[in-house]
Design a protein around this motif. Structure first.
Motif, short mmCIF file in Angstrom:
data_model
loop_
_atom_site.label_atom_id
_atom_site.label_comp_id
_atom_site.label_asym_id
_atom_site.label_seq_id
_atom_site.Cartn_x
_atom_site.Cartn_y
_atom_site.Cartn_z
N LEU A 43 0.44 -0.99 0.13
CA LEU A 43 0.04 -0.03 -0.09
C LEU A 43 0.69 0.94 -0.05
O LEU A 43 0.75 2.30 -0.44
CB LEU A 43 -1.02 -0.27 1.16
CG LEU A 43 -2.12 -0.97 1.59
CD1 LEU A 43 -3.15 -0.86 2.23
CD2 LEU A 43 -2.88 -0.32 -0.12
N LEU A 44 1.57 1.10 0.71
CA LEU A 44 2.33 2.54 1.36
C LEU A 44 3.38 3.09 -0.51
O LEU A 44 3.79 3.68 -0.71
CB LEU A 44 3.58 2.55 2.00
CG LEU A 44 3.31 2.76 3.59
CD1 LEU A 44 4.22 2.77 4.68
CD2 LEU A 44 1.74 3.32 3.64
N ASP A 45 4.31 1.99 -1.00
CA ASP A 45 4.79 1.99 -2.30
C ASP A 45 3.39 2.01 -3.08
O ASP A 45 4.01 2.82 -4.70
CB ASP A 45 5.47 0.33 -2.41
CG ASP A 45 5.93 0.49 -3.85
OD1 ASP A 45 6.98 1.32 -4.23
OD2 ASP A 45 6.21 -0.53 -4.60
N ALA A 46 2.20 1.59 -3.55
CA ALA A 46 1.32 2.35 -4.44
C ALA A 46 1.18 3.93 -4.41
O ALA A 46 0.97 5.03 -5.38
CB ALA A 46 0.20 2.23 -3.75
N LEU A 47 1.79 5.11 -3.10
CA LEU A 47 1.50 5.97 -3.17
C LEU A 47 2.62 7.04 -3.27
O LEU A 47 2.99 8.37 -3.44
CB LEU A 47 1.76 6.34 -1.40
CG LEU A 47 0.18 5.65 -0.74
CD1 LEU A 47 -0.08 6.17 1.14
CD2 LEU A 47 -1.02 6.31 -1.54
N HIS B 67 13.59 0.57 -1.60
CA HIS B 67 13.49 1.69 -1.55
C HIS B 67 12.55 2.24 -1.07
O HIS B 67 12.11 3.57 -1.12
CB HIS B 67 13.41 1.16 -2.55
CG HIS B 67 11.56 0.55 -3.41
ND1 HIS B 67 11.08 -0.31 -3.38
CD2 HIS B 67 10.50 1.49 -3.49
CE1 HIS B 67 9.96 -1.32 -2.98
NE2 HIS B 67 9.66 0.46 -3.40
N LEU B 68 11.75 1.43 0.23
CA LEU B 68 10.79 2.38 0.15
C LEU B 68 11.51 3.16 1.80
O LEU B 68 11.65 3.16 2.70
CB LEU B 68 9.50 1.19 1.17
CG LEU B 68 8.30 1.86 1.22
CD1 LEU B 68 7.64 2.05 0.33
CD2 LEU B 68 7.60 0.54 2.32
N PRO B 69 11.37 4.73 1.36
CA PRO B 69 11.48 5.62 2.78
C PRO B 69 11.06 5.73 4.11
O PRO B 69 10.29 6.39 4.11
CB PRO B 69 11.30 7.01 1.79
CG PRO B 69 10.15 6.82 1.16
CD PRO B 69 10.59 5.44 0.70
N LEU B 70 10.40 4.67 4.11
CA LEU B 70 9.93 4.31 5.92
C LEU B 70 10.60 4.74 6.60
O LEU B 70 11.35 3.81 7.43
CB LEU B 70 8.92 3.09 5.42
CG LEU B 70 7.55 2.64 6.95
CD1 LEU B 70 6.47 3.64 6.54
CD2 LEU B 70 6.91 1.62 7.24
#
Length: 539
Positions: free
Chosen positions: A338-342, A407-410
């Motif tokens: 879900l976060l990647d889709a944003l 790659h997800l900047p979380l």
């Protein structure tokens, strides 16, 4: 040309509106003191006297899956394909009944299901459809022809114009209504982009059409046609392109001889309140001719999508959850998906949005498997990370989430149970705590507004677009979402350590597994069209 003084004055108007329309823990923004639901404004605009063209409905689900969007082969512009675009973006998804009450649900969500967004189609050279300007009446899935040309325009083209009727929202929400109108435009943009993807089409934002010209294109400046009706505010114009090609010149009704027909219906004959600040802020934030922002190459890898659900089926089953199962635990991989889709990319749906991303999610994580509860941040641009770090609470830890894709900047800001905080900030609504996670969409606020008050609209529209992505992506994972427009603005800022106007929270959202109220009946969206056909009535 807007001078520096006028730009500054417009910016003051917009920022003053934003401050006065905030909810606070000890008081809410100005709104009606009472509501009579029997006197709710008509949710459907109709132009009496306009010729009507009933649109065909989808007989079967689309072949393209949600994971397979956009479709590889672009479809031609025909009455059937235009009908599919409108049905899957702004058409009805179902009717609901509870006792004597009956209400429609649409594919595009809306604050309070009030639907201030209106849709216009400007079509030239579409097979099976006469050239002209049409208003889309979603209630019956038909087009009302507002204008027809006397001569044949030279260039074929297909355009979607969106407008807002603020009174639909103001009737319930008072001064905060302008915010919700802009969020709804963002949702509608997302709904249109996904629907266009089922046909292999692209959408191009026509920044070369300013507010004044768009009013003329859509016939919204024809005061006689709205003599006894609520006016509409032009929002944006999209060109539908069968491939990723250059946009074309627009054949304007104002520049062509033709015939206008239709009188807008009155939605609320007895309005009890007036909110002049809405019109003042709308005027101050009118859109000029826009130059797209330079968008850098994708900094993220391409998304990996899976699933065999037909895109049309998923789009039509989307609902705004009313209650969540407080025991549902979300898989970490689904959360990261879900976060990647944003994250902004050059593919659907972000290829519609030609502006620098300014919205960054702050996540209240409640129940995600393998992830500790707490507060997290997802800066969506390389520049957004430093902005968040400088503006948020100095004691936040900013720990990288080791389990997330590289790659997800979380980032984890704070560990602990944040359900009570999320619920309190979201106007004490249980859905913010009972979902698997909740989101506060923070906007880079003060700096963008320096270049023009119109960016206020874009900030909300971007937040609404993010909400539409979460709605559909959650649905694809077997989960559900709901937007939360009611929240305590400055209380949220205080919790996050925000002490100035560099950042502002514009929209809240939550995702979980919905609990269904079995007392409410669900009915097909267009069964009444078949009834009207059998009884000989006009659809």
């Amino acid at each position: 040309m807007v001078t520096g003084d006028r730009r500054e004055a417009a910016g003051h108007v917009v920022m003053a509106y934003h401050e006065r329309s905030k909810h606070h823990l000890n008081r809410y923004a100005a709104g009606p003191e009472t509501l009579d639901w029997d006197a709710q404004p008509d949710p459907f605009r109709v132009f009496t006297g306009s010729p009507r063209r009933v649109l065909p409905l989808l007989a079967d689900e689309t072949a393209v899956t949600f994971a397979g969007l956009p479709a590889a082969t672009p479809q031609p512009f025909t009455l059937q394909t235009v009908a599919q675009l409108l049905e899957l973006s702004l058409g009805l998804a179902a009717w609901k009944e509870y006792g004597p009450d009956r209400w429609a649900l649409r594919c595009n969500p809306s604050s309070g299901n009030l639907h201030p967004t209106e849709t216009y189609l400007l079509a030239f050279g579409v097979q099976g459809l006469e050239d002209g300007l049409y208003h889309y009446l979603s209630r019956d899935h038909l087009l009302e022809q507002r204008w027809s040309p006397d001569t044949q325009p030279r260039a074929p083209g297909l355009y979607i114009g969106l407008s807002s009727i603020p009174w639909r929202e103001a009737w319930k929400y008072g001064e905060r209504a302008l915010r919700y109108c802009q969020l709804d435009i963002g949702h509608a943009l997302g709904a249109l982009r996904y629907a266009a993807g089922t046909l292999g089409w692209h959408l191009h934002w026509r920044g070369d059409v300013d507010d004044a010209r768009l009013h003329g294109l859509l016939g919204l400046d024809r005061s006689g046609d709205f003599a006894h009706a609520e006016g509409e505010d032009a929002e944006c114009l999209l060109e539908v392109l069968p491939t990723d090609t250059m946009p074309s010149a627009i054949a304007s009704p104002a520049a062509l001889p033709g015939q206008w027909r239709g009188q807008a219906n009155c939605l609320d004959p007895h309005p009890l309140y007036q909110w002049p600040v809405i019109a003042e802020t709308t005027s101050a934030s009118r859109m000029p001719v826009l130059t797209p922002d330079p968008i850098p190459p994708d900094p993220w890898p391409a998304r990996k999508k899976a699933g065999q659900t037909a895109a049309s089926a998923l789009i039509r089953r989307r609902r705004s959850a009313q209650r969540f199962d407080p025991n549902t635990v979300m898989a970490a991989d689904d959360f990261f998906t879900l976060l990647d889709a944003l994250l902004p990319r050059s593919t659907l749906p972000w290829d519609l949005w030609p502006f620098t991303p300014r919205i960054h999610p702050i996540l209240f994580v409640h129940r995600v498997s393998g992830l500790s509860s707490g507060l997290y941040a997802l800066p969506r641009t390389a520049e957004g990370g430093p902005v968040l770090r400088m503006a948020l609470h100095p004691d936040f830890s900013w720990e990288a989430v080791a389990a997330a894709p590289t790659h997800l900047p979380l980032w984890r800001l704070y560990g602990g149970d944040v359900r009570g905080i999320a619920r309190t900030l979201s106007c004490h609504q249980a859905i913010a705590a009972d979902g698997c996670f909740a989101v506060a969409f923070l906007a880079e606020y003060a700096d963008p507004l320096k270049s023009g008050a119109w960016r206020y609209r874009l900030l909300y529209q971007e937040a609404g677009l993010l909400g539409q992505i979460l709605y559909l992506e959650a649905e694809s994972l077997g989960l559900n979402g709901t937007g939360i427009g009611c929240f305590f603005d400055d209380a949220a800022h205080e919790i996050l350590g925000i002490q100035d106007k560099r950042l502002q929270s514009l929209y809240h959202f939550t995702v979980g597994r919905a609990l269904t109220d079995t007392r409410i009946s669900t009915l097909p969206p267009y069964a009444h069209r078949e009834l009207n056909t059998h009884t000989g009535e006009n659809a």
